[in-house]
Design an enzyme around this catalytic site. Structure first.
Site, PDB file in Angstrom:
ATOM      1  N   ASP A 136     -11.213   0.006  11.168  1.00  0.00           N
ATOM      2  CA  ASP A 136     -10.003   0.307  10.422  1.00  0.00           C
ATOM      3  C   ASP A 136      -8.826  -0.107  11.311  1.00  0.00           C
ATOM      4  O   ASP A 136      -8.995  -0.267  12.520  1.00  0.00           O
ATOM      5  CB  ASP A 136      -9.970   1.816  10.125  1.00  0.00           C
ATOM      6  CG  ASP A 136      -8.656   2.268   9.519  1.00  0.00           C
ATOM      7  OD1 ASP A 136      -8.224   1.661   8.515  1.00  0.00           O
ATOM      8  OD2 ASP A 136      -8.063   3.218  10.052  1.00  0.00           O
ATOM      9  N   ASP A 166      -4.861   0.981  11.097  1.00  0.00           N
ATOM     10  CA  ASP A 166      -3.851   1.988  11.463  1.00  0.00           C
ATOM     11  C   ASP A 166      -4.504   3.312  11.848  1.00  0.00           C
ATOM     12  O   ASP A 166      -5.322   3.850  11.107  1.00  0.00           O
ATOM     13  CB  ASP A 166      -2.877   2.196  10.296  1.00  0.00           C
ATOM     14  CG  ASP A 166      -2.218   0.886   9.870  1.00  0.00           C
ATOM     15  OD1 ASP A 166      -2.003   0.029  10.740  1.00  0.00           O
ATOM     16  OD2 ASP A 166      -1.930   0.720   8.667  1.00  0.00           O
TER      17      ASP A 166
END
Length: 193
Positions: free
Chosen positions: A8, A10
């Site tokens: 992922d 952020d």
């Protein structure tokens, strides 16, 4: 077939900023580059997958997401990190206008981004890993038959309770992505032995 490591973005690689929209806002988390260097050394394919619903919500444009991603890739390249491809989903099922207001297959916890990577890079999802700071990252892993690793950075600490409340199984809970990659390294060595 290759093993894929899906990070992922952020809260996992870089600091969580609500609707990150410009390169100036981007700050790498400590040990993120070392983690990606080690992931590269494992001879795995390395990807970034992220939901960017801020596009559907009108907070930022796809071009802004692209410019942040390009800057992130540049920072990582400067530290000898290789990302094979970045995938992102700009959609949201409830907000925005067409074409962004959509029930798509790419928005995590659906597995469209993983399936695309699997097709493009011959990834064996059943031996792959998804690393992120949200419940949806772990659900994405489980939905694809991969192993999910929750990091305590970003929203990770808050999301740990949701794992138990929603009875979602997780392969490992890591302090950060560096710790997550150590788990992957050990896991892959056990598979080889």
């Amino acid at each position: 077939m290759h093993v894929g490591i899906f990070f992922d973005r952020d809260g996992t690689i870089n600091e969580e900023v609500n609707y990150l929209s410009s390169p100036e806002q981007l700050r790498l988390l400590p040990r993120a580059t070392q983690a990606i260097q080690q992931a590269n050394a494992l001879d795995c394919k390395v990807f970034i997958i992220s939901n960017q619903a801020g596009v559907a919500r009108g907070f930022l444009t796809e071009q802004q997401v692209q410019s942040v991603n390009q800057y992130l890739l540049q920072l990582l390249r400067e530290d000898n990190c290789t990302i094979d491809k970045v995938y992102f989903c700009p959609h949201h099922p409830e907000f925005g206008e067409s074409p962004y207001k959509a029930h798509c297959e790419c928005r995590k916890p659906k597995i469209g981004m993983l399936l695309q990577a699997a097709r493009e890079f011959q990834i064996d999802l059943s031996n792959s890993f998804v690393i992120g700071d949200k419940l949806t990252d772990i659900q994405t892993a489980n939905n694809a038959g991969a192993k999910g690793i929750l990091v305590k950075t970003g929203y990770g600490n808050e999301e740990m309770n949701l794992l138990q409340q929603n009875n979602v199984s997780v392969a490992y809970i890591a302090d950060d992505i560096y710790d997550a990659v150590q788990f992957i390294k050990n896991n892959l060595q056990q598979v080889k032995n």
